[in-house]
Design an enzyme around this catalytic site. Structure first.
Site, PDB file in Angstrom:
ATOM      1  N   ASP A 187       0.921  -1.479   0.172  1.00 25.53           N
ATOM      2  CA  ASP A 187      -0.062  -0.113   0.091  1.00 25.53           C
ATOM      3  C   ASP A 187       0.844   0.859  -0.398  1.00 25.53           C
ATOM      4  O   ASP A 187       1.134   2.181   0.704  1.00 25.53           O
ATOM      5  CB  ASP A 187      -1.108  -0.197   1.530  1.00 25.53           C
ATOM      6  CG  ASP A 187      -2.425   1.330   1.311  1.00 25.53           C
ATOM      7  OD1 ASP A 187      -1.523   2.228   0.361  1.00 25.53           O
ATOM      8  OD2 ASP A 187      -3.121   1.376   1.777  1.00 25.53           O
ATOM      9  N   HIS A 192       0.502   7.617   3.925  1.00 23.82           N
ATOM     10  CA  HIS A 192       1.597   7.272   5.246  1.00 23.82           C
ATOM     11  C   HIS A 192       2.331   7.628   5.462  1.00 23.82           C
ATOM     12  O   HIS A 192       2.820   6.616   5.815  1.00 23.82           O
ATOM     13  CB  HIS A 192       0.265   5.781   5.087  1.00 23.82           C
ATOM     14  CG  HIS A 192      -1.251   5.386   4.493  1.00 23.82           C
ATOM     15  ND1 HIS A 192      -1.708   5.225   6.032  1.00 23.82           N
ATOM     16  CD2 HIS A 192      -1.373   4.559   3.982  1.00 23.82           C
ATOM     17  CE1 HIS A 192      -3.258   5.058   5.584  1.00 23.82           C
ATOM     18  NE2 HIS A 192      -2.617   4.774   3.907  1.00 23.82           N
ATOM     19  N   ILE A 207      -0.824   9.690   8.866  1.00 19.51           N
ATOM     20  CA  ILE A 207      -1.596   7.687   9.507  1.00 19.51           C
ATOM     21  C   ILE A 207      -1.257   6.914   9.059  1.00 19.51           C
ATOM     22  O   ILE A 207      -0.806   6.460   8.376  1.00 19.51           O
ATOM     23  CB  ILE A 207      -3.132   8.131   9.395  1.00 19.51           C
ATOM     24  CG1 ILE A 207      -3.198   8.252   7.953  1.00 19.51           C
ATOM     25  CG2 ILE A 207      -3.825   9.794   9.955  1.00 19.51           C
ATOM     26  CD1 ILE A 207      -5.159   8.207   7.530  1.00 19.51           C
ATOM     27  N   GLY A 210      -5.248   1.052   7.998  1.00 20.97           N
ATOM     28  CA  GLY A 210      -5.928   1.127   8.763  1.00 20.97           C
ATOM     29  C   GLY A 210      -6.039  -0.523   8.874  1.00 20.97           C
ATOM     30  O   GLY A 210      -6.564  -1.361   9.368  1.00 20.97           O
TER      31      GLY A 210
END
Length: 284
Positions: A187, A192, A207, A210
């Site tokens: 990802d 991120h 961040i 998830g």
């Protein structure tokens, strides 16, 4: 409408060949925080090839693919990426994941739900190898501003929190470089890793993915409540209810009910801001 629910659901499935090996598994385990303490026998099952077992949430990155992207590429789906959120993830394990594999992944839009102000796309991905089914994933994609088309509202993922103290409360610190390591499993979203990109998206800093939190919590539950036996996991589902930043600490609260574990995860440093909600692990 940007989303044609009938066209999306009626479209034929697409198939992709995926491969992975022990290096991919080791990298994923490190990306969700395995390996501390480095010489702990329980951690070596995640980090040493001679003792390796596979945490079932590896299924979300096996082959380096991203189910979210697959759902947005489906016929009848034409949405603004800025309106897209990963709403939830559900995994059904048909047998223990092999350390290396060569499999076929078949995906289709299973449903498109009308939540009024938003639409929810459910992408179902089934993976099988020469010996039969391995796992099935349902990825819930939340698209803001795309509801109101008159479709079914669909089931609610919301669960009532048990009216008692949790049976277990677990703390899982996240490394400051956790997202940088996890992204190597496939990802590459700059949200991120790139502070400038994160700021443009409205966040004070990058961040955590998830699905990284998803894996961290599964590992915590397996290690603490299932005696570290990854083969006992049958289903694992969650709703992404908020963000967590690398360097923060996840507080995992878990309630046992027979072969079912319900859990939540919150960010300790931000007054237990929600991260994962309505999380359920079913096991043998």
């Amino acid at each position: 409408m940007p989303i044609d629910a009938v066209k999306a659901v009626s479209a034929p499935p697409t198939s992709t060949e995926i491969i992975w090996n022990h290096k991919d598994v080791l990298l994923y385990h490190l990306g969700i925080g395995a390996g501390l303490p480095a010489t702990d026998p329980a951690e070596l099952r995640y980090t040493l090839e001679s003792r390796l077992h596979v945490l079932p949430s590896f299924a979300t990155v096996a082959g380096g693919g991203m189910a979210l992207a697959g759902g947005l590429a489906a016929p009848g789906i034409d949405v603004d990426l800025a309106a897209v959120l990963h709403g939830g993830q559900a995994l059904t394990v048909h047998r223990p994941l092999p350390i290396s594999g060569d499999a076929t992944q078949t995906s289709k839009v299973a449903a498109v739900y009308d939540k009024g102000k938003a639409a929810v796309i459910v992408l179902r991905t089934a993976t099988a190898d020469a010996d039969g089914p391995l796992w099935t994933c349902d990825t819930q994609i939340f698209v803001k501003g795309e509801g109101g088309f008159g479709g079914e509202r669909g089931p609610s993922m919301r669960l009532d929190t048990p009216d008692r103290e949790p049976d277990h409360t677990l703390l899982r610190p996240l490394r400051e470089d956790q997202a940088l390591l996890y992204r190597l499993s496939g990802d590459w979203n700059p949200l991120h890793a790139d502070p400038d990109f994160a700021a443009r998206a409205g966040f004070e800093r990058p961040i955590l993915h998830g699905l990284c939190s998803y894996g961290v919590v599964l590992k915590a539950l397996v290690d603490t409540l299932l005696d570290g036996d990854v083969a006992r996991v049958r289903t694992y589902a969650t709703r992404f209810s908020g963000v967590v930043y690398p360097g923060e600490t996840l507080r995992v609260r878990a309630w046992r009910d027979g072969h079912r574990i319900q859990a939540t995860a919150t960010a300790v440093e931000r007054d237990d801001a929600p991260v994962l909600a309505d999380t359920v692990l079913e096991h043998t």
